[in-house]
Design an enzyme around this catalytic site. Structure first.
Site, PDB file in Angstrom:
ATOM      1  N   CYS A  85      75.708  42.039  11.076  1.00 30.39           N
ATOM      2  CA  CYS A  85      75.087  42.617   9.452  1.00 30.39           C
ATOM      3  C   CYS A  85      73.918  42.942   9.405  1.00 30.39           C
ATOM      4  O   CYS A  85      73.995  43.741   8.334  1.00 30.39           O
ATOM      5  CB  CYS A  85      76.746  42.189   8.703  1.00 30.39           C
ATOM      6  SG  CYS A  85      78.092  42.614   9.409  1.00 30.39           S
ATOM      7  N   CYS A 208      87.559  43.630  -0.568  1.00 32.68           N
ATOM      8  CA  CYS A 208      87.297  43.588   0.977  1.00 32.68           C
ATOM      9  C   CYS A 208      86.099  45.110   0.922  1.00 32.68           C
ATOM     10  O   CYS A 208      87.205  45.698   0.603  1.00 32.68           O
ATOM     11  CB  CYS A 208      88.788  43.493   1.726  1.00 32.68           C
ATOM     12  SG  CYS A 208      89.353  41.892   1.773  1.00 32.68           S
ATOM     13  N   LYS A 334      81.059  47.502  -0.403  1.00 36.45           N
ATOM     14  CA  LYS A 334      82.522  47.389  -0.493  1.00 36.45           C
ATOM     15  C   LYS A 334      83.675  49.134  -1.362  1.00 36.45           C
ATOM     16  O   LYS A 334      83.730  49.445  -0.914  1.00 36.45           O
ATOM     17  CB  LYS A 334      82.537  47.187  -2.499  1.00 36.45           C
ATOM     18  CG  LYS A 334      83.978  47.067  -3.182  1.00 36.45           C
ATOM     19  CD  LYS A 334      84.922  46.354  -2.412  1.00 36.45           C
ATOM     20  CE  LYS A 334      86.216  46.304  -2.785  1.00 36.45           C
ATOM     21  NZ  LYS A 334      86.893  47.614  -2.675  1.00 36.45           N
ATOM     22  N   HIS A 338      79.959  50.134   5.127  1.00 36.22           N
ATOM     23  CA  HIS A 338      79.569  49.294   5.911  1.00 36.22           C
ATOM     24  C   HIS A 338      79.866  49.527   7.383  1.00 36.22           C
ATOM     25  O   HIS A 338      80.729  49.128   8.373  1.00 36.22           O
ATOM     26  CB  HIS A 338      80.616  47.474   5.441  1.00 36.22           C
ATOM     27  CG  HIS A 338      79.866  46.800   6.255  1.00 36.22           C
ATOM     28  ND1 HIS A 338      78.206  46.804   6.943  1.00 36.22           N
ATOM     29  CD2 HIS A 338      79.832  45.459   6.809  1.00 36.22           C
ATOM     30  CE1 HIS A 338      77.877  45.615   7.010  1.00 36.22           C
ATOM     31  NE2 HIS A 338      78.922  44.675   7.006  1.00 36.22           N
TER      32      HIS A 338
END
Length: 394
Positions: A85, A208, A334, A338
């Site tokens: 990430c 998540c 969120k 992502h």
């Protein structure tokens, strides 16, 4: 030589994030890069090197070539990293160091990921990097354990804990509604968070982040020449990277409520930037909210909140858009989404625009902003990158 105030961001671009069925990796690269070109007033012939952040390469190792081919760049180096990430931030920091070294004058940092065509989860469906300590471990499962431990350590009932992290989800969804390029545009209530399907208890669906397609790009140059390109460049104040050599979850004595990589990366960035009190000296922050509990831990590991006191700040609205330190004002992972390798540069794009007072939706513009922070957290998780920028050169 200190890097502080010696390097500048002269332009940035960011694609629309989401389920981009309409395009491929090359299209996403072009979308973000050409916005960055226009923003900086440069073109392909001005770029002397490219640094790429991308977690998942096609078979055959074509990831760097994907960017060069899409942008029709030639006879320059392209260097790719796949630091989970943090790959976008690693590309950004590598570009900064390349210019600071004197090797190049104008370089590009770009992150891109295309995850949705196959429904592939960004971090895999059960880790298998090590057959002993990572067998079938999942990201929600890991962070659910962290949430459970945090609630127990600081005396929160399951209901109180879920409500606390649920307020982070509500905040980020509200902010994401104001971000045109965000993946998700849906306001939610705390009641909806509490009643959402459980993913890994106590984390529910709205705790998540989602996986997305997307790309973001930065044009890096020397601070002393940046004003030849634009009147409002953004200056590099500091950065920090930290990798833990042992999977934290497997280390004897791991607290489950704090990560060494978070503490050391932020401390390094603060030292370079000359920041003594991040709670008051950082005006806006984009942090790695892969899960709501992660954002809560970051508040404390970064010194935004006192240890064990994040709940009080959350309840007081300290991290909301009009609070003392707005966090994830574009919706964060969120809601903005992502795409693993692109996230660090997307977060920096938001900070860049905030510092220029040029946010794409004025309702999301933070007032009186002069320094901002972007951050990603990945790996075991054991790798953390922190970047700090300002709109005035010291």
């Amino acid at each position: 030589m200190s890097i502080k105030d010696q390097i500048a961001i002269a332009g940035m671009g960011c694609s629309k994030f989401g389920e981009r069925w309409d395009c491929g990796v090359s299209d996403l690269v072009v979308e973000s890069a050409y916005e960055a070109y226009a923003d900086a007033g440069v073109g392909p012939k001005d770029i002397q090197a490219v640094f790429v952040g991308q977690m998942y390469a096609p078979v055959g190792g074509l990831a760097g070539a994907q960017v060069i081919d899409a942008l029709k760049l030639k006879n320059i180096p392209v260097i790719r990293n796949e630091n989970w990430c943090c790959a976008g931030h690693v590309a950004l920091i590598s570009a900064i160091m390349a210019v600071a070294s004197g090797a190049y004058d104008v370089v590009m940092a770009i992150g891109v990921e295309k995850l949705k065509d196959t429904g592939f989860p960004g971090l895999g469906a059960g880790r298998g990097m090590n057959p002993v300590y990572e067998a079938r471990r999942t990201a929600p499962g890991s962070f659910s354990l962290i949430a459970t431990r945090y609630f127990e350590q600081y005396g929160l009932t399951l209901e109180e804990g879920k409500q606390t992290i649920g307020k982070i989800a509500v905040k980020n969804h509200k902010n994401g509604m104001l971000a045109p390029k965000a993946h998700f545009h849906k306001e939610i209530t705390l009641e909806e968070v509490m009643k959402a399907p459980i993913i890994a208890s106590p984390l529910g669906l709205f705790d998540c982040c989602g996986n997305s397609d997307g790309s973001a790009c930065a044009i890096i140059t020397r601070a002393d020449t940046a004003r030849k390109l634009r009147q409002d460049p953004i200056y590099v104040k500091g950065f920090g990277m930290s990798m833990d050599t042992v999977l934290p979850h497997s280390r004897p004595g791991f607290s489950w409520t704090s990560f060494d990589a978070l503490k050391t990366s932020s401390a390094k960035a603060y030292e370079m930037a000359g920041i003594k009190n991040p709670r008051t000296e950082i005006d806006v922050a984009e942090v790695h909210d892969c899960f709501t509990i992660t954002e809560m831990l970051i508040y404390e590991d970064f010194g935004f909140s006192a240890r064990g006191k994040a709940k009080e700040d959350i309840d007081a609205g300290f991290f909301e858009l009009n609070g003392g330190l707005p966090v994830n004002v574009d919706g964060g992972l969120k809601c903005f989404g992502h795409p693993v390798g692109a996230s660090g540069l997307r977060m920096t794009y938001e900070i860049y625009k905030q510092l220029q007072y040029k946010v794409d939706n004025p309702q999301r513009q933070v007032k009186d902003v002069s320094r901002g922070l972007s951050h990603t957290f990945g790996g075991g998780p054991q790798l953390s990158c922190v970047f700090i920028a300002g709109n005035e050169r010291g």
